[in-house]
Each structure stands twice: as structure tokens, then as C-alpha cells.
Scaffold this active site. Sequence first.
Site, PDB file in Angstrom:
ATOM      1  N   ASP A 136      -1.985  -2.492  -5.170  1.00 14.88           N
ATOM      2  CA  ASP A 136      -3.227  -3.141  -4.679  1.00 14.88           C
ATOM      3  C   ASP A 136      -3.048  -4.213  -4.557  1.00 14.88           C
ATOM      4  O   ASP A 136      -2.316  -5.487  -5.456  1.00 14.88           O
ATOM      5  CB  ASP A 136      -4.827  -2.838  -5.212  1.00 14.88           C
ATOM      6  CG  ASP A 136      -5.038  -2.006  -5.656  1.00 14.88           C
ATOM      7  OD1 ASP A 136      -4.918  -1.234  -4.757  1.00 14.88           O
ATOM      8  OD2 ASP A 136      -5.460  -1.451  -6.076  1.00 14.88           O
ATOM      9  N   ASP A 195      -6.481   2.067   0.815  1.00 18.81           N
ATOM     10  CA  ASP A 195      -7.586   1.824   0.767  1.00 18.81           C
ATOM     11  C   ASP A 195      -8.727   2.246   1.712  1.00 18.81           C
ATOM     12  O   ASP A 195      -9.422   2.918   2.311  1.00 18.81           O
ATOM     13  CB  ASP A 195      -7.587   1.209   0.153  1.00 18.81           C
ATOM     14  CG  ASP A 195      -7.283   1.847  -1.673  1.00 18.81           C
ATOM     15  OD1 ASP A 195      -6.895   2.865  -1.874  1.00 18.81           O
ATOM     16  OD2 ASP A 195      -7.185   0.720  -1.840  1.00 18.81           O
TER      17      ASP A 195
END
Length: 166
Positions: A123, A141
Site C-alpha cells: 500500500d 484498491d
Amino acid sequence: MTKSFCSTGLRWLWLVVVVLIIDLGSKFLILQNFALGDTVPLFPSLNLHYARNYGAAFSFLADSGGWQRWFFAGIALGICLVLTVMMYRAKASQKLNNIAYALIIGGALGNLFDRLWHGFVVDMIDFYVGNWHFATFNLADSAICFGAAMIVLEGFLPNAAAKKQA
């Protein structure tokens, strides 16, 4: 009677490849240029921040001992399979749904690759306001969320078949 590839929603699978290239490319750049926890401000309220997510969204089940890696991998594969079948059954002209499915598949495959290759999801997008920080996320995402939002939006749009009957 067999359907031609171009007459089905599978025609939109090229978008899966685009999402994968952009997602995996961004993660590669982070892994090559950032140490875990490094942060680089981009704009007010937006940083690049290297984080590892061993769970799902919002680090759900991140500290569960490792079994969740395979659990979430199975869920991702199942979702990709179901959405691919839905694309096959859909007409190519159903653009909104097929694009949404392709975005979700691309995002799911990007995170699946991370899970299987690294054991965690990379991330890097840190959105914040003042001292409040949203959960760090990645481009996969974002693709999944945009795809899901498009499916919800499609539910509110008038149906073309209903218009013809009126």
C-alpha cells in the site's frame, strides 16, 4: 451456438491488463525506492507512504497468523472467476457493467499477486486531513472501489429495455 469473443463482455478484458500494469508498476516503484514506513509528501493531504497490509481492507485480520493470506487469495480467485463468467454472459454493449467488472478483476488480481508473491499487499497512498489519516491503500484498491461504485451507479440508471417497453 458459440458466442464470439467480441460480442461478449470479455471484449473488455484489456482493461484488466491496463489496471494490472499500472498497479504492479506503481508497487514496483515503491518497493524499489522506499523503505518500509518511508513517506514523501505529494500534495497537501496526500502522501506516498510505503506500508504492508497482511490483511484485507483496513488491515482486517492482518494479525491472524498467516492463514488469512490463503483465505483472501481464495476469495480473490473466486470473485475473478464469477465476474469473468458474468462478463462472458453479458453483451459487449453493456459497457458500464463490463468496465466495472474489469476494474474489480484487475484490482483483485493486482492484490492477489502481492499476496502470493510477497505475503502482503503493498500500500502507498496516504490521504489525510489535519491529523486524521484514512487507511493507506493502493491503485488496485482504487480500481476495486471505482468498479463497485459503477455497479451501484448502474443500479440507479434507467434500464434501456424498460425504456423500449414504455
